[in-house]
Design an enzyme around this catalytic site. Structure first.
Site, PDB file in Angstrom:
ATOM      1  N   HIS A 186      45.740  34.613  52.945  1.00 60.04           N
ATOM      2  CA  HIS A 186      46.505  33.368  53.051  1.00 60.04           C
ATOM      3  C   HIS A 186      45.896  32.402  54.046  1.00 60.04           C
ATOM      4  CE1 HIS A 186      49.422  33.960  50.072  1.00 60.04           C
ATOM      5  NE2 HIS A 186      49.385  35.240  50.366  1.00 60.04           N
ATOM      6  N   CYS A 486      43.201  30.331  38.464  1.00 60.37           N
ATOM      7  CA  CYS A 486      43.847  29.627  39.574  1.00 60.37           C
ATOM      8  C   CYS A 486      43.681  30.376  40.883  1.00 60.37           C
ATOM      9  CB  CYS A 486      45.318  29.375  39.288  1.00 60.37           C
ATOM     10  SG  CYS A 486      46.284  30.889  39.204  1.00 60.37           S
TER      11      CYS A 486
HETATM   12  C1  PEP Z   1      46.009  35.069  42.934  1.00 57.97           C
HETATM   13  O1  PEP Z   1      46.450  36.196  43.217  1.00 57.97           O
HETATM   14  O2  PEP Z   1      44.831  34.844  42.586  1.00 57.97           O
HETATM   15  C2  PEP Z   1      46.906  33.907  42.991  1.00 57.97           C
HETATM   16  C3  PEP Z   1      46.516  32.732  42.559  1.00 57.97           C
HETATM   17  O3  PEP Z   1      48.135  34.093  43.563  1.00 57.97           O
HETATM   18  P1  PEP Z   1      48.383  34.220  45.153  1.00 57.97           P
HETATM   19  O4  PEP Z   1      47.081  33.973  45.840  1.00 57.97           O
HETATM   20  O5  PEP Z   1      49.420  33.216  45.498  1.00 57.97           O
HETATM   21  O6  PEP Z   1      48.868  35.625  45.249  1.00 57.97           O
END
Ligand code: PEP
Ligand code: MG
Length: 556
Positions: A186, A486
């Site tokens: 994150h 994404c």
């Molecule tokens: C992912 O896991 O690639 C994603 C886009 O979701 P997050 O990063 O919010 O878990």
């Protein structure tokens, strides 16, 4: 003297500024005894620290105004509560140090509050914060939480969780450096969302002294400690040159031979929309709605509040696509009222869609709010579920969307290897796929995305991950449906070309990466991207895959 540290660069650009540490939870001060003749001095220290913390809270309240001011003033009063102070004095008189006396006196008061009805119990967290601030001041360690600074700084932390960063003032953060975390943590995602340079998995980050000047190169992963004037100038000039070149690239995402690959933005809420529009995003490919849920850990935001936030994002792209992901709670994004507290392995437990299927009322409110927000707007609304494991999950989600009367395309995120392996089966229930490569890497390599020590396995260039991307894209093509990416993989310009070559139909990323990806994609034809993809898949490691793709694209 200038020294260089090397971590993993996860968000482009250069940041030069002073280090400010994210304060960690205050440790329990040791229970050592002081001689009686020191008591008066210790009492003076305690009083001074209490007064300083109260003054600081009041000053910050005056700056913040509104509701925040009332909360901060109440905290300042707690700090100076006469009974509490009398207890602190008493404890010091019988041999406690100032920090231990404060710690124990607050603990006793805390117990009283916690048992005194719902309202007062709700103040416990505020009381803990006051105690931590006083103890931190007495121990001479950084205040817990986001640094108190009115000057821009480079934020240094062990790792950053979404809840920690909700309070950051983006205008003050020049860049991030973290000791833990990988390219998909994150910290990395937030840095890209803010458009600030970041280096993660930097060993020794915690030992950088507060106030040290560092130059962070988010492209190479280098952190120069006490950089020379010459180094600072050299880095700033290179970054400015790159920025100017990128500003010249505009328009939709397209390869050199005209193959369209829409470039979309990842957003966390209305606050990120301006940057997405400015970067020329053709829509939103991932709206992480969980950020709306972080304000209150006890309940979901009301339907009205959700309608308002969704509408602001939908209105920003009147003709574009907006892909909203329903709440992805659990694991690294726990919510008190939804996430089980006692799971032995939360990443493999009840998270994402699993949480929503256990709490259908939360999903229903979200879908109803989305339907209301989209009413009367020409936007192409698409809604997708996180952590879909199989066809049954996909059907449960599509049924919930239909029941809520949502006029939208329904999709599934491919974040679990089973979903990639059985993509065709999932596509019987939904209209599109979106690859969440961050979690897909985590689950493919059994490598926790929050642990710096395994960041090698989080590298989206890993050929096994590319194989799963290819499987999903091929399945979507065979079904005449779309398959975007994404996850953070889409924000690496070279990898974006490879993903295009694997058959991915759109790329969604933090807005700051869009110009970099657009400029690189425009340099190569689809056939070149396909050759680069084949070369990368034929490699045996992430490093070899990157080198092989690079060699194909640069015509070596
Ligand atoms: C992912 O896991 O690639 C994603 C886009 O979701 P997050 O990063 O919010 O878990
Ligand atoms: Mg995910």
């Amino acid at each position: 003297m200038e020294t260089t540290l090397r971590g993993v660069g996860v968000s482009h650009g250069v940041a030069i500024g002073e280090v400010r540490h994210m304060g960690t939870a205050v440790l329990e001060p040791p229970a050592k005894q002081i001689p009686a003749e020191d008591a008066e001095r210790e009492q003076g220290r305690a009083r001074q620290a209490v007064d300083a913390v109260a003054a600081d809270l009041t000053a910050r309240g005056n700056l913040a105004g509104g509701e925040a001011q009332a909360v901060l003033e109440a905290q300042a009063m707690m700090a100076q509560d006469p009974e509490l102070m009398a207890d602190v004095d008493r404890r010091i008189a019988v041999g406690s140090t100032a920090e231990r006396a404060v710690y124990d006196a607050f603990a006793a008061y805390r117990e009283l509050l916690a048992g005194a009805g719902e309202y007062l119990a709700g103040r416990v967290a505020d009381l803990d914060d006051v105690r931590n601030r006083i103890v931190a001041r007495l121990l001479g360690v950084p205040m817990p939480g986001v640094p108190d600074s009115d000057q821009p700084y480079v934020l240094v932390a062990r790792d950053l969780a979404p809840a920690d960063t909700a309070l950051l003032d983006p205008s003050l953060v020049l860049g991030f450096v973290t000791e833990e975390g990988g390219p998909t943590s994150h910290s990395a995602i937030l840095a890209r969302a803010l458009g600030v340079p970041a280096v993660v998995a930097l060993p020794g980050a915690g030992e950088l002294a507060e106030g040290t000047v560092v130059a962070v190169d988010g492209s190479t992963g280098d952190v120069f400690v006490n950089p020379s004037e010459e180094k600072k100038e050299q880095l700033s000039a290179a970054a400015a040159e790159r920025k100017a070149a990128l500003a010249a690239s505009t328009g939709p995402g397209v390869t050199a031979d005209g193959h369209k690959v829409p470039l979309l933005a990842n957003v966390g809420g209305p606050a990120d929309v301006a940057a997405a529009v400015e970067a020329g995003a053709e829509g939103v490919g991932l709206f992480r709605t969980e950020f709306l849920f972080l304000d209150d850990s006890k309940k979901a935001p009301s339907e009205e509040k959700q309608v308002e936030a969704y509408r602001q994002v939908l209105e920003a792209f009147p003709e574009g696509r907006v892909v909203v992901r329903v709440l992805d709670a659990g694991a690294d994004k726990p919510l008190d009222f939804l996430t089980p507290a006692d799971e032995p392995n939360p990443a493999l437990g009840v998270r994402g869609l699993r949480t929503l299927l256990d709490h259908p009322e939360v999903l229903r409110t979200q879908l109803t709010a989305l339907a209301k927000a989209a009413e009367g707007l020409p936007v192409h609304l698409e809604v997708m579920a996180p952590m879909v494991a199989d066809r049954r999950d996909a059907k449960a989600f599509a049924d919930a969307c239909r029941e809520a009367g949502l006029q939208a395309k329904f999709g599934a995120m491919v974040e679990i290897p089973s979903a990639a392996l059985r993509a065709r089966s999932i596509l019987r229930e939904v209209e599109f796929l979106s690859l969440g490569t961050n979690d897909l890497a985590q689950y493919t390599f059994a490598a926790d995305r929050q642990v710096g020590a395994v960041s090698r396995l989080q590298d989206p260039w890993q050929p096994a991950l590319l194989d799963l991307v290819a499987l999903s894209a091929e399945a979507a093509k065979a079904e005449g449906k779309s398959c975007g990416v994404c996850g953070e993989a889409a924000s690496d310009p070279l990898l974006a070309c490879v993903l295009t070559g694997l058959g991915v139909t759109s790329l969604s990323m933090g807005s700051a990466s869009i110009p970099y990806v657009r400029a690189t994609l425009a340099k190569y034809t689809l056939a070149q991207c396909e050759r680069a993809a084949a070369a990368a898949r034929a490699a045996d490691s992430a490093e070899e895959a990157r080198a092989a793709a690079q060699a194909v694209l640069s015509g070596e």
